[in-house]
Design a protein around this motif. Structure first.
Motif, PDB file in Angstrom:
ATOM      1  N   VAL A   1       5.639  -1.033  66.549  1.00  0.00           N
ATOM      2  CA  VAL A   1       5.294  -2.451  66.558  1.00  0.00           C
ATOM      3  C   VAL A   1       6.530  -3.200  66.076  1.00  0.00           C
ATOM      4  CG1 VAL A   1       3.750  -4.240  65.692  1.00  0.00           C
ATOM      5  CG2 VAL A   1       2.900  -1.908  66.012  1.00  0.00           C
ATOM      6  N   THR A   2       6.985  -4.179  66.846  1.00  0.00           N
ATOM      7  CA  THR A   2       8.191  -4.922  66.484  1.00  0.00           C
ATOM      8  C   THR A   2       7.960  -6.419  66.671  1.00  0.00           C
ATOM      9  OG1 THR A   2       9.044  -4.720  68.735  1.00  0.00           O
ATOM     10  CG2 THR A   2       9.746  -3.039  67.164  1.00  0.00           C
ATOM     11  N   ASP A   3       8.875  -7.195  66.125  1.00  0.00           N
ATOM     12  CA  ASP A   3       8.850  -8.634  66.359  1.00  0.00           C
ATOM     13  C   ASP A   3      10.279  -9.150  66.339  1.00  0.00           C
ATOM     14  OD1 ASP A   3       9.655  -8.801  63.726  1.00  0.00           O
ATOM     15  OD2 ASP A   3       7.945  -9.955  63.044  1.00  0.00           O
ATOM     16  N   THR A   4      10.456 -10.370  66.812  1.00  0.00           N
ATOM     17  CA  THR A   4      11.782 -10.987  66.782  1.00  0.00           C
ATOM     18  C   THR A   4      11.782 -12.222  65.893  1.00  0.00           C
ATOM     19  OG1 THR A   4      11.224 -12.279  68.743  1.00  0.00           O
ATOM     20  CG2 THR A   4      12.403 -10.205  69.101  1.00  0.00           C
ATOM     21  N   ASN A   5      10.641 -12.533  65.319  1.00  0.00           N
ATOM     22  CA  ASN A   5      10.508 -13.775  64.579  1.00  0.00           C
ATOM     23  C   ASN A   5      10.270 -13.593  63.086  1.00  0.00           C
ATOM     24  OD1 ASN A   5       7.696 -13.111  64.430  1.00  0.00           O
ATOM     25  ND2 ASN A   5       7.601 -13.721  66.565  1.00  0.00           N
ATOM     26  N   GLY A   6      10.107 -12.364  62.625  1.00  0.00           N
ATOM     27  CA  GLY A   6       9.989 -12.106  61.196  1.00  0.00           C
ATOM     28  C   GLY A   6       8.594 -12.084  60.607  1.00  0.00           C
ATOM     29  N   ILE A   7       7.548 -12.172  61.427  1.00  0.00           N
ATOM     30  CA  ILE A   7       6.194 -12.171  60.861  1.00  0.00           C
ATOM     31  C   ILE A   7       5.878 -10.850  60.161  1.00  0.00           C
ATOM     32  CG2 ILE A   7       5.076 -11.515  63.036  1.00  0.00           C
ATOM     33  CD1 ILE A   7       2.638 -13.161  62.120  1.00  0.00           C
ATOM     34  N   LEU A   8       6.326  -9.721  60.724  1.00  0.00           N
ATOM     35  CA  LEU A   8       6.048  -8.429  60.099  1.00  0.00           C
ATOM     36  C   LEU A   8       6.776  -8.305  58.758  1.00  0.00           C
ATOM     37  CD1 LEU A   8       6.187  -6.147  63.257  1.00  0.00           C
ATOM     38  CD2 LEU A   8       4.151  -6.973  62.057  1.00  0.00           C
ATOM     39  N   HIS A   9       8.012  -8.784  58.710  1.00  0.00           N
ATOM     40  CA  HIS A   9       8.768  -8.761  57.454  1.00  0.00           C
ATOM     41  C   HIS A   9       8.098  -9.662  56.411  1.00  0.00           C
ATOM     42  CE1 HIS A   9      12.095  -8.465  54.681  1.00  0.00           C
ATOM     43  NE2 HIS A   9      12.096  -9.783  54.592  1.00  0.00           N
ATOM     44  N   ALA A  10       7.633 -10.825  56.837  1.00  0.00           N
ATOM     45  CA  ALA A  10       6.970 -11.752  55.910  1.00  0.00           C
ATOM     46  C   ALA A  10       5.697 -11.138  55.346  1.00  0.00           C
ATOM     47  CB  ALA A  10       6.661 -13.071  56.625  1.00  0.00           C
ATOM     48  N   LEU A  11       4.924 -10.438  56.183  1.00  0.00           N
ATOM     49  CA  LEU A  11       3.706  -9.786  55.698  1.00  0.00           C
ATOM     50  C   LEU A  11       4.035  -8.657  54.724  1.00  0.00           C
ATOM     51  CD1 LEU A  11       1.529  -9.695  58.932  1.00  0.00           C
ATOM     52  CD2 LEU A  11       1.169 -11.099  56.887  1.00  0.00           C
ATOM     53  N   LYS A  12       5.096  -7.904  55.016  1.00  0.00           N
ATOM     54  CA  LYS A  12       5.509  -6.834  54.108  1.00  0.00           C
ATOM     55  C   LYS A  12       5.922  -7.416  52.755  1.00  0.00           C
ATOM     56  CE  LYS A  12       8.881  -3.209  53.419  1.00  0.00           C
ATOM     57  NZ  LYS A  12       9.855  -2.326  54.001  1.00  0.00           N
ATOM     58  N   LYS A  13       6.693  -8.491  52.791  1.00  0.00           N
ATOM     59  CA  LYS A  13       7.168  -9.118  51.554  1.00  0.00           C
ATOM     60  C   LYS A  13       5.990  -9.580  50.692  1.00  0.00           C
ATOM     61  CE  LYS A  13      10.283 -12.779  50.057  1.00  0.00           C
ATOM     62  NZ  LYS A  13      11.105 -13.895  50.497  1.00  0.00           N
ATOM     63  N   GLU A  14       4.999 -10.197  51.332  1.00  0.00           N
ATOM     64  CA  GLU A  14       3.817 -10.637  50.587  1.00  0.00           C
ATOM     65  C   GLU A  14       3.013  -9.438  50.084  1.00  0.00           C
ATOM     66  OE1 GLU A  14       3.075 -13.625  49.473  1.00  0.00           O
ATOM     67  OE2 GLU A  14       4.920 -14.353  50.385  1.00  0.00           O
TER      68      GLU A  14
END
Length: 190
Positions: free
Chosen positions: A93-106
Motif C-alpha cells: 500500500v503506497t501513497d504520494t501525498n503523505g496520508i499513510l505517514h501522517a497516520l503512522k505519526k499520529e
C-alpha cells in the motif's frame, strides 16, 4: 493485546482484490490460510502490545488525534510479497501525498512502540502461511499479473488483533471519519 491503526477498504474493493488474486492462489500448492474478506484491512501502524487497563486511555487519545484529510492511496503496484518470516503474504500500500505517514505519526503518539516496529510497512494481509513453506513460486506467479487499485479511505480504525481457536480476529475498538477537503474532523466513537 495487539493494537494497531488501520483502514478498511470497501467490501466491493476487498472482493475485487480477492477475485484478482484467486486464480494464482488456487493454483498454488501451499496450504495458505486466506484472510477472510470481512477481516481484510490495511494496517497503517502497529501500536504494539497493550494492557486492558491502558486501552481506555489509548481510545481517549485516539479520539483526539489530529487526522489528515483523506487522499488517494494505491493498493498493489508491486506484486504481493511474502515476509515476516515467510509466514504472511501481503499486498503493498503506497501513497504520494503523505496520508499513510501522517497516520503512522499520529499512531506513534498513542502508545510507546518498541523500536523494531519503527519501520513498519503499511500493507494488506492476503493470507497466512502457517507452515512457513517456500512462497517463491507463488510470488513469481503473482508477479506476472501486477495490478494497481486506487482507493480513497473514509475512516481510520483502532483495531485489536487476537487469536481464538487457531483463527485470527480483528475487532474494531474505535473509528474516526476522514474527510476530503477542509471539513472539520468528526470526533471518534467508542
Amino acid at each position: 493485546m495487539k493494537i494497531y491503526l488501520g483502514i478498511r477498504p470497501s467490501l466491493l474493493l476487498r472482493k475485487k482484490i480477492a477475485r484478482i488474486l484467486a486464480p494464482s492462489l488456487r493454483a498454488s500448492s501451499l496450504p495458505l490460510r486466506m484472510q477472510e474478506i470481512r477481516h481484510m484491512h490495511i494496517t497503517t501502524h502497529f501500536i504494539g502490545e497493550v494492557t486492558e487497563k491502558s486501552l481506555t486511555e489509548i481510545v481517549r487519545q485516539f479520539n483526539q488525534i489530529s487526522l489528515p484529510h483523506t487522499e488517494e492511496i494505491m493498493l498493489g503496484g508491486d506484486p504481493p510479497t511474502g515476509t515476516f518470516g515467510a509466514d504472511v503474504l501481503y499486498l503493498h500500500v503506497t501513497d504520494t501525498n503523505g496520508i499513510l505517514h501522517a497516520l503512522k505519526k499520529e499512531g506513534q503518539r498513542l502508545a510507546p512502540v518498541r523500536e523494531t516496529y519503527d519501520s513498519y510497512t503499511p500493507h494488506l494481509t492476503l493470507a497466512r502461511n502457517p507452515h512457513g513453506r517456500e512462497m517463491g513460486p507463488l510470488l513469481h506467479a503473482l508477479g506476472a499479473h501486477p495490478f494497481t487499485i486506487p482507493y480513497t479511505p473514509n475512516e481510520v480504525l483502532l483495531i485489536h488483533s487476537h487469536e481464538r481457536k487457531g483463527k485470527k480476529y480483528h475487532d474494531i475498538i474505535a473509528r474516526r471519519r476522514l474527510f476530503r477537503g477542509k471539513k472539520p474532523l468528526e470526533r471518534g466513537v467508542h
